[in-house]
Design an enzyme around this catalytic site. Structure first.
Site, short mmCIF file in Angstrom:
data_model
loop_
_atom_site.label_atom_id
_atom_site.label_comp_id
_atom_site.label_asym_id
_atom_site.label_seq_id
_atom_site.Cartn_x
_atom_site.Cartn_y
_atom_site.Cartn_z
N LYS A 17 19.50 82.78 15.63
CA LYS A 17 18.95 81.91 14.34
C LYS A 17 18.32 80.79 14.95
O LYS A 17 17.68 80.97 15.80
CB LYS A 17 20.35 81.71 13.50
CG LYS A 17 20.99 83.00 13.09
CD LYS A 17 21.71 82.91 11.98
CE LYS A 17 22.53 84.21 11.44
NZ LYS A 17 23.35 84.01 10.33
N SER A 218 30.29 87.52 10.32
CA SER A 218 31.26 87.12 10.92
C SER A 218 32.10 87.91 12.02
O SER A 218 33.36 87.92 12.06
CB SER A 218 32.53 86.50 9.74
OG SER A 218 31.92 85.55 8.87
N GLY A 239 26.00 86.84 14.71
CA GLY A 239 25.26 85.28 14.66
C GLY A 239 26.06 84.44 15.55
O GLY A 239 25.84 84.51 16.73
N GLY A 240 26.91 83.75 14.81
CA GLY A 240 27.60 82.57 15.33
C GLY A 240 28.36 83.07 16.93
O GLY A 240 28.09 82.18 17.98
P1 13P Z 1 27.51 85.26 11.73
O1 13P Z 1 28.05 86.16 12.56
O2 13P Z 1 27.57 84.02 12.10
O3 13P Z 1 28.31 85.49 10.32
O4 13P Z 1 25.91 85.85 11.25
C1 13P Z 1 25.74 87.12 10.95
C2 13P Z 1 24.34 87.23 10.87
O5 13P Z 1 23.67 86.97 9.89
C3 13P Z 1 23.73 87.98 11.75
O6 13P Z 1 22.32 88.12 11.56
#
Ligand code: 13P
Length: 267
Positions: A17, A218, A239-240
């Site tokens: 991101k 998540s 993501g995170g």
């Molecule tokens: P998270 O893993 O931070 O929830 O983000 C998921 C995501 O949007 C990956 O594209």
């Protein structure tokens, strides 16, 4: 985890991101390149546009695939602020994420625009990770499968079975992204089956059986193995937890087909 068909290789992707300067991103990529044994797993990282060159350099010689988070549907011209498929390909990008829920819901991308982006990616000889997923209100209204089916039909409407080989679908329920709330394995399993059924109806059972379907929302080191244990979950879009080498390596290692290179002390 992929089974039943050899063509479904486990595919774990990190979506960074809007995090990290090019210097920070290169440092993370270098750590992953050194420490991550991709084993039998396909691994991708998608840094911000500004870090693509630095991450490409840092990953040289590594099996980790370079991805991008977005792209313009246009080939070139007066499109201020946009980046084309050819520009990404020239940097070594092989896969482009299209239709991420943040693009759809925060930046107003509709199904038609997502479809144009997907077509541009495929026409450029790149691969796409097509994100689909319902909001909490849509799930609570019992519309989750209908929403995902609509998103799939809109984006993949003009795809042949051959085109589909360059497409991964990522099921990312909007309510699970960045919230710490993960879909239950049963919910993910059910939606992944529904995805495959929609695709089977569009391009045939064989293409649908070979389609890699990731789960995202998540995903963490402590829930990745459980999600990947589902025969319908062929990979993860993270993501995170992809922002630190340690946690991303542990997620990749959750796949039984990937050996862990080291004990991942610290980050
Ligand atoms: P998270 O893993 O931070 O929830 O983000 C998921 C995501 O949007 C990956 O594209």
């Amino acid at each position: 985890m992929s089974n039943g068909t050899d063509s479904r290789k486990t595919f774990i992707a990190g979506n960074w991101k809007m995090h990290y300067t090019h210097t920070e991103a290169a440092a993370l990529a270098a750590r992953l390149g050194e420490r991550l044994d991709t084993g039998g797993v396909r691994v991708m990282v998608a840094p911000p546009f500004t870090a693509l060159q630095a991450v490409a350099d840092a990953l040289r010689g590594s099996a980790i695939v370079l991805g991008a988070q977005n792209v313009s549907p246009e080939a070139s011209g007066a499109h201020t602020g946009e980046v084309s498929c050819a520009m990404l390909a020239a940097l070594g990008v092989r896969v482009v994420i299209v239709g991420h829920s943040e693009r759809r819901h925060v930046y107003g991308e509709d199904d038609a625009l997502v479809a144009r982006k997907l077509q541009a990616v495929l026409a450029a000889g790149l691969e796409a990770v097509l994100c689909v997923g319902e909001t909490l209100a849509e799930r609570e209204a019992g519309a989750a499968e209908a929403v995902v089916a609509r998103q799939l039909r809109a984006a993949l409407g003009t795809c042949s079975a051959a085109d589909l080989r360059a497409v991964t679908v990522a099921y990312e329920p909007v309510w699970a992204i960045g919230t710490g709330r993960t879909a239950s394995v049963a919910d993910a399993d059910a939606m992944h089956r529904a995805v495959r059924a929609v695709v089977a109806g569009m391009t045939g059972a064989a293409a649908a059986a070979g389609l890699v379907v990731q789960y995202g929302g998540s995903v963490k080191p402590d829930n990745a193995a459980e999600l990947l244990a589902s025969p319908e979950v062929d990979g993860l879009l993270v993501g995170g937890a992809s922002l630190q080498a340690d946690s991303f390596i542990r997620i990749v290692a959750s796949s039984a087909s990937s050996p862990l290179v080291d004990s991942c002390p610290g980050n």
